[in-house]
Design a protein around this motif. Structure first.
Motif: not given
Length: 315
Positions: A111, A176, A173, A118-119, A115
């Protein structure tokens, strides 16, 4: 007699036309997508990477359903238990099942890696393309921010902020987000350079004369034409993000308890790597397979998209 004299020539001409006809038929041209797919699938390394990554993903998805124990559950009769029918990968010093913990750690690492990749690829694409397209003061400010973030000790800042987040619900979160914020700068510079080479192309000029909004030109005309770099960057960014997460978690600055990741499991197992090796080997093996598979896929994508590459030219 006249017909007989002409018949051999006519027969020969007919035969020649039949032989030439198939060669004269136009060959079907392959689209760029078909050519890239063909190159990728002919690369044995990329196929090995796909198979390896598919196995890792299936292990992460199906692991919780086949595990006998929950990753947070404690078996008070299995402290430092070796691999057995009850605990397939053994148990830790606290009696927790290594198989269940490895599955949960892999899920968290996947995850985080996907993530973050992608960001940071999205940020690099938008900032780099906008800096080159608008140029002027925007380009100068963007380059100043990129240079500033490149010299900032990102490891220390991520460690400080993630440590403050502690075991809060949003710690993953935040982790990330921190990894993505400090990982897009070099890619943005490359995107800026590629955008400078295509911003004066005919299709971009035509879109400007048609009064197409600048952001529409960037997203519909510029970024699709440099998508090869973005795909490669996102693929390799997964491995880079997982390694960063593992390193930070290994030193206690990444994923915080009660959450687990491959980094925290390796850090926990390395203290007993020689006496109770199953605690260390399980997450380390899964991490190695995942990183090798992702790198193989990234190499295959790069070779397929780059016609001048050695393996891509074999297609």
């Amino acid at each position: 007699m006249e017909d007989r004299a002409k018949s051999p020539t006519a027969d020969w001409a007919g035969t020649a036309e039949e032989d030439v006809a198939p060669a004269a038929q136009p060959t079907e041209r392959m689209t760029r997508g078909q050519l890239v797919r063909r190159r990728f699938l002919r690369n044995r390394t990329s196929i090995v990477g796909i198979i390896g990554f598919a196995i890792v993903v299936l292990f992460a998805l199906l692991g919780p359903y086949i595990a006998k124990w929950d990753f947070a559950e404690i078996d008070y009769a299995a402290f430092y238990s070796p691999p057995s029918a009850e605990h397939w990968f053994g148990a830790t010093q606290a009696g927790r099942d290594v198989f269940a913990m490895t599955v949960e750690g892999l899920r968290k690492s996947l995850i985080i890696g996907l993530s973050v990749a992608f960001l940071q690829t999205s940020i690099a694409a938008i900032v780099g393309a906008m800096a080159a397209y608008f140029s002027g003061w925007f380009d100068k400010v963007a380059l100043w921010v990129i240079d500033l973030l490149l010299v900032v000790p990102s490891f220390l800042l991520i460690a400080i902020f993630s440590q403050q987040a502690g075991a809060k619900k949003g710690s993953i979160s935040l982790f990330i987000l921190l990894l993505a914020i400090f990982g897009w700068m070099l890619s943005a510079r490359v995107v800026r350079s590629l955008t400078l080479s295509v911003r004066n192309a005919e299709y971009v000029t035509a879109a400007k004369y048609m009064s197409v909004p600048p952001m529409t030109i960037i997203f519909r005309h510029i970024l699709p034409n440099i998508s090869s770099l973005l795909i490669i960057d996102a693929t390799l960014g997964v491995a880079s993000a997982v390694l960063s997460e593992t390193a930070l978690s290994f030193f206690g600055f990444g994923v915080q308890s009660p959450n687990v990741s491959l980094g925290t499991l390796i850090a926990e197992g390395q203290r007993a790597a020689l006496t109770f090796p199953w605690i260390f080997l399980a997450p380390a093996t899964v991490l190695t397979v995942m990183l090798i598979s992702v790198n193989f896929i990234g190499d295959g994508v790069r070779d397929a998209l780059d016609p001048s590459s050695k393996s891509g030219g074999k297609a």
